[in-house]
Enzyme design. Sequence first.
Site, PDB file in Angstrom:
ATOM      1  N   LYS A 106       0.855  -1.187   0.000  1.00  0.00           N
ATOM      2  CA  LYS A 106       0.000   0.000   0.000  1.00  0.00           C
ATOM      3  C   LYS A 106       0.885   1.228   0.000  1.00  0.00           C
ATOM      4  O   LYS A 106       2.006   1.185   0.533  1.00  0.00           O
ATOM      5  CB  LYS A 106      -0.870   0.030   1.273  1.00  0.00           C
ATOM      6  CG  LYS A 106      -2.121   0.859   1.109  1.00  0.00           C
ATOM      7  CD  LYS A 106      -3.199   0.030   0.436  1.00  0.00           C
ATOM      8  CE  LYS A 106      -4.544   0.660   0.413  1.00  0.00           C
ATOM      9  NZ  LYS A 106      -5.568  -0.350   0.122  1.00  0.00           N
ATOM     10  N   GLY A 218     -20.504   6.297   3.345  1.00  0.00           N
ATOM     11  CA  GLY A 218     -19.453   6.697   2.404  1.00  0.00           C
ATOM     12  C   GLY A 218     -20.031   6.802   1.008  1.00  0.00           C
ATOM     13  O   GLY A 218     -20.775   5.921   0.565  1.00  0.00           O
ATOM     14  N   GLY A 220     -17.971   7.782  -1.703  1.00  0.00           N
ATOM     15  CA  GLY A 220     -16.840   7.846  -2.633  1.00  0.00           C
ATOM     16  C   GLY A 220     -17.039   6.771  -3.679  1.00  0.00           C
ATOM     17  O   GLY A 220     -18.169   6.322  -3.900  1.00  0.00           O
ATOM     18  N   GLY A 223     -18.718   3.474  -2.141  1.00  0.00           N
ATOM     19  CA  GLY A 223     -20.073   3.690  -1.634  1.00  0.00           C
ATOM     20  C   GLY A 223     -21.057   4.056  -2.729  1.00  0.00           C
ATOM     21  O   GLY A 223     -22.150   3.478  -2.824  1.00  0.00           O
TER      22      GLY A 223
HETATM   23  N1  GLU Z   1      -7.345  -0.034  -3.043  1.00  0.00           N
HETATM   24  C1  GLU Z   1      -8.082  -1.220  -3.358  1.00  0.00           C
HETATM   25  C2  GLU Z   1      -8.095  -2.162  -2.158  1.00  0.00           C
HETATM   26  O1  GLU Z   1      -7.914  -1.743  -1.048  1.00  0.00           O
HETATM   27  C3  GLU Z   1      -7.636  -1.867  -4.659  1.00  0.00           C
HETATM   28  C4  GLU Z   1      -6.214  -2.336  -4.702  1.00  0.00           C
HETATM   29  C5  GLU Z   1      -5.758  -2.827  -6.063  1.00  0.00           C
HETATM   30  O2  GLU Z   1      -6.541  -2.897  -6.986  1.00  0.00           O
HETATM   31  O3  GLU Z   1      -4.564  -3.140  -6.146  1.00  0.00           O
HETATM   32  O4  GLU Z   1      -8.357  -3.333  -2.294  1.00  0.00           O
END
Ligand code: GLU
Length: 416
Positions: A106, A218, A220, A223
């Site tokens: 992340k 939410g 966004g 949501g």
């Molecule tokens: N941010 C999204 C998640 O928390 C997608 C992550 C992605 O597609 O790599 O799953």
Amino acid sequence: MEKSYSALDTALEQLRIAAEKLELDPGLHEMLKYPKRTLMVSVSIKMDDGSIKTFLGCRVQHNDARGPFKGGIRYHPNVTLDEVTALAMWMTWKCAVVDIPYGGAKGGVCCNPKEMSKGELERLTRRYTSLILDLIGPYRDVPAPDVYTDAQTMAWIMDTYSQFKGYSVPECVTGKPLSVGGSEGRAEATSLGVMFCVREAAKILGFKMNEARVVIQGFGSVGWNAAKIAYDWGCKIIGVSDSSGGIYCKDGLNPYKVYEHKAKTGSVLNFDGCRNITNEELLELECDVLVPAALENQITKANADKIKAKIVAEGANGPTTPEADKVLNEKGVFLIPDILANSGGVTVSYFEWVQNLTREHWTLEEVKQKLERKMVKAFNDVYKTSKNEEEPMRTAALMLGVGRVAEAIKTLGLWP
Ligand code: GLU
């Protein structure tokens, strides 16, 4: 008093529970508590007024035993290294639960995108990308959107990466616009995955989707798309909210109209025919399905007992604290945990990456069918584990996810 949980406290407690149930080797448990690699960066950019501002960011790579690191990039004023570390760990389990060949990562930049111009956001994104450039790549670590980042952000990442390489590399990032190699269906994939899980759970509980009263926290990407899909499936959406508060209408609201209203006024509040309510009241509404699709730590020991939903489907990552988990479980709430419920997003990210690597483009129908198959399989895997092990759905999902990652690490062996 409830101990105050950070996202990382929650993630570590969840890992502890899974490790205990799996009787995991203590050394392996210790290894999985920490990310494999973390890079902290300071992203300095020129603002529109000519001043220079510095934003702190990071990329956390938790584990890559099952495949390249994978996970979104979050822009938010409350981003911390601990939070991003927890989110990276959840990505590792999530990719394992839905069984796609990725590890977990992340990224985050501490900033307030609502107060930044498009030009400032572009410079921030390009500078941040250049700072994490050595860590990312199609076979190393593949970023994607998360809170307050979108397809446009991903296009800037792709372009920055490609400019450095000297040729176009669409497979270095997912969640891109269609025009530069994005996948059909990626924008609503997380929400569609959530709703497939809700549908499976509703079958088990014996109610039909077109009879369900749905509340969504939410508005966004996750949501709003969940509201749209639920509405199209005939559910009655009785409440939605965003960061300014919530709205309630017992006869159901039209999310398309709420979306237009929010685009015009900046929030969902004061929507015709609805009553304004607080975010706390929203979570406690009498309903069949509650979808927390905002941030972490929303359902806590303080309000868990007041949740009246039959199904809680976690569109957000980490919306429920471990203490709240216990309360919901005792109340008999059917909880669909984040690492299962919201895994549709990264699943279609995986489809996008496969399409990019093979230079193919699948139709929306193909993407949706493949997503449905993956989600239903993952849901059933978790549900069966939950029944066999007599454990709540969250513990079952963690056992599956952590178990698969541990198996991969054992099979690979520990170099040197
Ligand atoms: N941010 C999204 C998640 O928390 C997608 C992550 C992605 O597609 O790599 O799953």
